[in-house]
Design a protein around this motif. Structure first.
Motif, PDB file in Angstrom:
ATOM      1  N   LEU A 213       4.864  -7.326  -5.887  1.00 39.18           N
ATOM      2  CA  LEU A 213       4.371  -6.581  -4.713  1.00 39.18           C
ATOM      3  C   LEU A 213       4.797  -7.246  -3.526  1.00 39.18           C
ATOM      4  CD1 LEU A 213       0.802  -5.449  -5.158  1.00 39.18           C
ATOM      5  CD2 LEU A 213       2.714  -3.994  -4.645  1.00 39.18           C
ATOM      6  N   VAL A 255       2.826   0.278   2.373  1.00 40.23           N
ATOM      7  CA  VAL A 255       2.703   0.777   1.121  1.00 40.23           C
ATOM      8  C   VAL A 255       3.920   1.375   0.471  1.00 40.23           C
ATOM      9  CG1 VAL A 255       1.052   1.534  -0.784  1.00 40.23           C
ATOM     10  CG2 VAL A 255       0.335   0.441   1.106  1.00 40.23           C
ATOM     11  N   THR A 257       5.924   3.048  -2.493  1.00 43.80           N
ATOM     12  CA  THR A 257       6.100   3.289  -3.839  1.00 43.80           C
ATOM     13  C   THR A 257       7.666   3.577  -4.338  1.00 43.80           C
ATOM     14  OG1 THR A 257       5.789   5.695  -2.979  1.00 43.80           O
ATOM     15  CG2 THR A 257       3.768   4.600  -3.530  1.00 43.80           C
ATOM     16  N   CYS A 268      -4.769   5.269  -1.750  1.00 46.61           N
ATOM     17  CA  CYS A 268      -4.805   3.894  -1.690  1.00 46.61           C
ATOM     18  C   CYS A 268      -5.955   3.446  -0.529  1.00 46.61           C
ATOM     19  CB  CYS A 268      -3.755   3.008  -1.610  1.00 46.61           C
ATOM     20  SG  CYS A 268      -3.054   3.005   0.033  1.00 46.61           S
ATOM     21  N   ILE A 270      -7.323  -0.517   1.526  1.00 49.67           N
ATOM     22  CA  ILE A 270      -7.212  -1.896   1.615  1.00 49.67           C
ATOM     23  C   ILE A 270      -8.360  -2.283   2.150  1.00 49.67           C
ATOM     24  CG2 ILE A 270      -5.675  -3.712   2.805  1.00 49.67           C
ATOM     25  CD1 ILE A 270      -3.528  -1.896   2.836  1.00 49.67           C
ATOM     26  N   LEU A 318      -5.860  -4.637  -2.386  1.00 53.22           N
ATOM     27  CA  LEU A 318      -5.239  -3.033  -2.543  1.00 53.22           C
ATOM     28  C   LEU A 318      -5.836  -2.539  -3.692  1.00 53.22           C
ATOM     29  CD1 LEU A 318      -3.142  -0.943  -1.576  1.00 53.22           C
ATOM     30  CD2 LEU A 318      -1.351  -2.122  -3.016  1.00 53.22           C
ATOM     31  N   VAL A 326       3.032   0.679  -7.438  1.00 48.18           N
ATOM     32  CA  VAL A 326       3.356   0.360  -6.094  1.00 48.18           C
ATOM     33  C   VAL A 326       4.379  -0.763  -6.005  1.00 48.18           C
ATOM     34  CG1 VAL A 326       2.750  -0.418  -3.750  1.00 48.18           C
ATOM     35  CG2 VAL A 326       1.091   0.940  -5.176  1.00 48.18           C
ATOM     36  N   LEU A 329       3.742  -4.329  -0.927  1.00 52.69           N
ATOM     37  CA  LEU A 329       2.920  -4.347   0.154  1.00 52.69           C
ATOM     38  C   LEU A 329       3.421  -5.257   1.016  1.00 52.69           C
ATOM     39  CD1 LEU A 329       0.157  -3.465   0.831  1.00 52.69           C
ATOM     40  CD2 LEU A 329      -0.772  -5.561  -0.713  1.00 52.69           C
TER      41      LEU A 329
END
Length: 336
Positions: A213, A255, A257, A268, A270, A318, A326, A329
């Motif tokens: 991530l 974020v 994807t 999502c 956070i 997250l 994902v 980040l």
């Protein structure tokens, strides 16, 4: 314990293996020199994965191997390679992985390290410090060892005795960043591994590792991200916790994807907290604040969100609903 091999099964590696690999090529590590890489290139040492084996693949020098392999030494001495770490750091441990090297692995290895601020032309003249004494290696195995030094280093030298092949070399540790050189008004990615952030816990990483991530750049493929298994529980939530590179305020989240098309999360959130101890965060003994309420996510796309909460935080969580993948980040903000 300092000189002993960490005897743990591969499914449950030592705690230091959860830290960032400071030597990883994708983080910025480089193999600068090797005494010999006749059969397989030195650069393979720091690539992703454990290496692969292709039965009938040969080169004009012999069997193709996914690692670093020197020729059979017929003279006194041994082989070694120098790796420049992606950033200065404190080294906690190593994985000297001999995957697929069965009749050609080195029986022993050792590691030295140095802090270098200038370009080097003579690697023998470097004031190396031994941080792993000569230790035995098993064939076709991940060989975990702890470092015996907590100093900050920029380069390591892997010695193999006397010759042979190593598939991958991992140097796990904590990146050291001099935050005095970062201005109070400078916007930085507080979730970037290269700045010192680390993914410390998650509830599921069945398909790919949570550490992906926070790697640099966009993901290379679907495997280069964090992906959980399909969950059939109504209202399921999967989560991952990232310790920020330094305590700070978060102004924007991204974020990504990327490459997740039929398996991206539906939405999502956070959350963030402030804590001095990682253990309290992992054990959920902190007060989480929602800094990004529920947001819909789309396939294979970067999603940018403004964060209005200007408090100082040390960790973020997250949450994805109900499951999925994902790629990256990013948490842009300012140091405290």
């Amino acid at each position: 314990m300092a000189f002993e091999k960490v005897k743990e099964i591969i499914k449950n590696p030592p705690a230091f293996a959860a830290l960032n690999d400071l030597a990883a090529a994708r983080l910025g590590g480089k193999v600068l020199y090797a005494t010999d890489d006749f059969f397989a290139e030195k650069e393979n040492l720091i690539l992703q994965g454990r290496g692969i084996f292709i039965t009938d693949k040969y080169t004009d020098r012999g069997k193709w191997m996914d690692g670093w392999e020197s020729r059979r030494k017929r003279t006194p001495g041994h082989d070694w390679a120098v790796i420049q770490l992606a950033a200065p750091g404190r080294i906690k441990g190593f994985d000297i992985d001999t995957n697929f090297f069965l009749g050609n692995h080195p029986p022993h290895a050792s590691v030295e390290a140095a802090y270098l601020s200038e370009e080097v032309t003579d690697w023998e003249a470097v004031p190396w410090k031994e941080i792993l004494p000569k230790s035995p290696l098993d064939a076709g195995s991940q060989n975990f060892y702890e470092s015996i030094s907590s100093e900050i280093f920029t380069h390591v030298r892997l010695h193999i005795y006397p010759d042979g092949g190593v598939a991958r070399f991992r140097v796990y540790g904590e990146i050291f960043k001099n935050w005095d050189t970062t201005g109070n008004d400078e916007t930085i990615d507080l979730a970037a591994a290269i700045n010192g952030a680390v993914s410390i816990a998650c509830n599921d990483m069945f398909f790919s590792h949570m550490g992906n991530l926070i790697m640099p750049n966009r993901g290379a493929n679907m495997g280069d991200g964090w992906e959980t298994k399909r969950n059939r529980t109504p209202g399921n939530r999967d989560w991952v916790i990232v310790k920020l590179a330094t305590k700070g305020t978060i102004e924007k989240a991204l974020v990504d994807t990327g490459h997740f098309k039929g398996n991206y999360p539906d939405s999502c959130t956070i959350e963030a907290c402030y804590a001095e101890e990682d253990s309290k965060v992992i054990n959920d003994e902190v007060a989480w604040q929602t800094i990004l309420p529920s947001q819909k996510l789309g396939a294979d796309a970067e999603h940018e969100f403004d964060i209005s909460n200007k408090e100082i935080f040390s960790h973020v969580r997250l949450n994805i609903f109900p499951d999925g993948g994902v790629s990256r980040l990013r948490l842009f903000g300012k140091k405290a």
